[in-house]
Design an enzyme around this catalytic site. Structure first.
Site, PDB file in Angstrom:
ATOM      1  N   THR A  18       1.173  -1.029   0.335  1.00 35.87           N
ATOM      2  CA  THR A  18       0.168  -0.163   0.245  1.00 35.87           C
ATOM      3  C   THR A  18       0.808   1.042   0.359  1.00 35.87           C
ATOM      4  O   THR A  18       0.436   2.813  -0.080  1.00 35.87           O
ATOM      5  CB  THR A  18      -1.034   0.409   1.178  1.00 35.87           C
ATOM      6  OG1 THR A  18      -0.359   0.052   2.845  1.00 35.87           O
ATOM      7  CG2 THR A  18      -2.037  -1.235   1.517  1.00 35.87           C
ATOM      8  N   GLN A  91       2.059 -13.098   0.247  1.00 42.06           N
ATOM      9  CA  GLN A  91       0.488 -13.227   0.065  1.00 42.06           C
ATOM     10  C   GLN A  91       0.130 -12.488  -0.770  1.00 42.06           C
ATOM     11  O   GLN A  91      -1.072 -12.533  -1.358  1.00 42.06           O
ATOM     12  CB  GLN A  91      -0.309 -12.883   0.726  1.00 42.06           C
ATOM     13  CG  GLN A  91      -0.562 -13.292   2.499  1.00 42.06           C
ATOM     14  CD  GLN A  91      -1.442 -13.370   3.629  1.00 42.06           C
ATOM     15  OE1 GLN A  91      -0.990 -12.198   3.568  1.00 42.06           O
ATOM     16  NE2 GLN A  91      -1.950 -13.497   3.748  1.00 42.06           N
ATOM     17  N   ILE A  93       0.271 -10.231  -5.169  1.00 44.61           N
ATOM     18  CA  ILE A  93       0.470 -10.492  -5.788  1.00 44.61           C
ATOM     19  C   ILE A  93       0.761 -10.084  -7.182  1.00 44.61           C
ATOM     20  O   ILE A  93       0.571  -9.523  -8.568  1.00 44.61           O
ATOM     21  CB  ILE A  93      -1.098 -11.172  -7.057  1.00 44.61           C
ATOM     22  CG1 ILE A  93      -2.182 -10.126  -6.932  1.00 44.61           C
ATOM     23  CG2 ILE A  93      -1.858 -12.468  -6.608  1.00 44.61           C
ATOM     24  CD1 ILE A  93      -3.042 -10.029  -7.307  1.00 44.61           C
ATOM     25  N   HIS A 111      -0.124 -16.826  -2.999  1.00 46.76           N
ATOM     26  CA  HIS A 111      -1.501 -16.400  -4.549  1.00 46.76           C
ATOM     27  C   HIS A 111      -0.900 -16.320  -5.246  1.00 46.76           C
ATOM     28  O   HIS A 111      -2.238 -15.500  -6.632  1.00 46.76           O
ATOM     29  CB  HIS A 111      -2.307 -15.528  -3.350  1.00 46.76           C
ATOM     30  CG  HIS A 111      -2.604 -15.172  -2.122  1.00 46.76           C
ATOM     31  ND1 HIS A 111      -2.505 -14.296  -0.970  1.00 46.76           N
ATOM     32  CD2 HIS A 111      -3.214 -17.028  -1.453  1.00 46.76           C
ATOM     33  CE1 HIS A 111      -3.846 -15.004  -0.597  1.00 46.76           C
ATOM     34  NE2 HIS A 111      -3.911 -16.359  -0.676  1.00 46.76           N
ATOM     35  N   CYS A 147      -2.594 -24.500 -26.907  1.00 52.63           N
ATOM     36  CA  CYS A 147      -2.754 -26.238 -26.633  1.00 52.63           C
ATOM     37  C   CYS A 147      -4.155 -24.858 -27.158  1.00 52.63           C
ATOM     38  O   CYS A 147      -5.754 -26.161 -26.509  1.00 52.63           O
ATOM     39  CB  CYS A 147      -2.674 -26.388 -25.589  1.00 52.63           C
ATOM     40  SG  CYS A 147      -3.552 -25.190 -24.505  1.00 52.63           S
ATOM     41  N   SER A 186      -2.781  -8.386   7.428  1.00 54.50           N
ATOM     42  CA  SER A 186      -3.665  -8.538   9.089  1.00 54.50           C
ATOM     43  C   SER A 186      -3.669  -9.771   9.531  1.00 54.50           C
ATOM     44  O   SER A 186      -4.430 -10.266  10.022  1.00 54.50           O
ATOM     45  CB  SER A 186      -4.816  -8.316   7.910  1.00 54.50           C
ATOM     46  OG  SER A 186      -4.829  -9.313   6.765  1.00 54.50           O
ATOM     47  N   ILE A 228       5.519   0.664   7.682  1.00 52.61           N
ATOM     48  CA  ILE A 228       6.440  -0.475   7.184  1.00 52.61           C
ATOM     49  C   ILE A 228       7.353   0.252   7.009  1.00 52.61           C
ATOM     50  O   ILE A 228       8.896   0.134   6.931  1.00 52.61           O
ATOM     51  CB  ILE A 228       5.790  -1.194   6.528  1.00 52.61           C
ATOM     52  CG1 ILE A 228       4.988  -1.700   6.880  1.00 52.61           C
ATOM     53  CG2 ILE A 228       6.878  -2.046   5.711  1.00 52.61           C
ATOM     54  CD1 ILE A 228       3.708  -3.203   5.561  1.00 52.61           C
TER      55      ILE A 228
END
Length: 237
Positions: A18, A91, A93, A111, A147, A186, A228
């Site tokens: 974030t 977690q 992406i 994930h 494919c 979280s 952070i």
């Protein structure tokens, strides 16, 4: 505490990104609530659902296309470069750990990864730029060039099985570490959020750095509720 650890297992969540401008899925007013990921079974069963999934995907991509690694990402990269942390389990992406200089082997993606697509039949990787050109020109996502299978963002959608390889790697790292460092998670999304508790139960110390309280704060050896970037700027080399 980190300097004393033999093996540090890093575990990151949305909060580390974030600060790079990537929207948090659960924050009030989050654009993810207006562009919710399509459940996996619905995606498989309906061509219309697949078109809508790709439309939402590109809307979200545009919102954070200019995101760059934060001080938190760079701090994690420095810890890995120093030898204290073999790899980071994430977690997220968004691919920002790789953008901070880490190799694919140094990032365990629970994930998946939203920066490319994969065929659900043969697994071949496809780049998003080509898919988007086709989608915007025709209104439909292309099929796999190998494919003819269905292409999907290489993320784990709701209802989709968790990836076996990354889950095994994460469990092995958490079982062997003597310090688990949780950054920006979280700790409410399972099964991924079970890994820090597993490390603690196996004798590792647990450190949590997150702006808001988490369900595991009471079992942690150290909890830091702060931005952070301000915490990890000390580790950036």
């Amino acid at each position: 505490m980190i300097q004393e650890a033999r093996i540090v297992a890093g575990f990151t969540g949305a909060g580390i990104s974030t600060e790079s401008g990537v929207p948090d899925f659960r924050s009030a007013g989050s654009p993810w609530m207006r562009n919710k990921p399509i459940p996996f079974e619905t995606f498989l069963q309906s061509a219309e659902a697949r078109r809508e999934a790709w439309r939402r995907k590109f809307v979200m991509d545009d919102l954070y296309r200019d995101a760059r690694p934060s001080q938190g990402h760079h701090g994690i990269a420095s810890l890995i470069a120093s030898g204290h942390m073999p790899a980071v389990i994430t977690q997220n992406i968004d691919g920002l750990h790789q953008a901070s200089g880490l190799s694919q082997e140094q990032v365990v993606e629970l994930h998946g990864n939203g920066t490319y697509a994969a065929c659900l039949s043969c697994g071949r990787r496809h780049e998003l730029e080509w898919i988007r050109r086709h989608f915007e020109a025709s209104g439909d996502p292309p099929e796999c060039t190998d494919c003819g299978g269905i292409l999907k963002s290489a993320t784990i959608s709701f209802g989709q099985p968790m990836p076996e390889g990354p889950m095994r790697r994460a469990q092995k790292l958490m079982a062997s570490c003597d310090l688990c460092l949780v950054v920006g998670s979280s700790l409410v999304v399972y099964p991924a959020a079970a890994f820090p508790a597993f490390a603690k139960e196996n004798g590792a110390r647990l450190v949590i750095v997150n702006r808001e309280p988490t369900p595991l704060d009471s079992m942690a050896d150290l909890v830091i509720h702060a931005e952070i970037g301000s915490v990890f700027s000390a580790f950036v080399s």
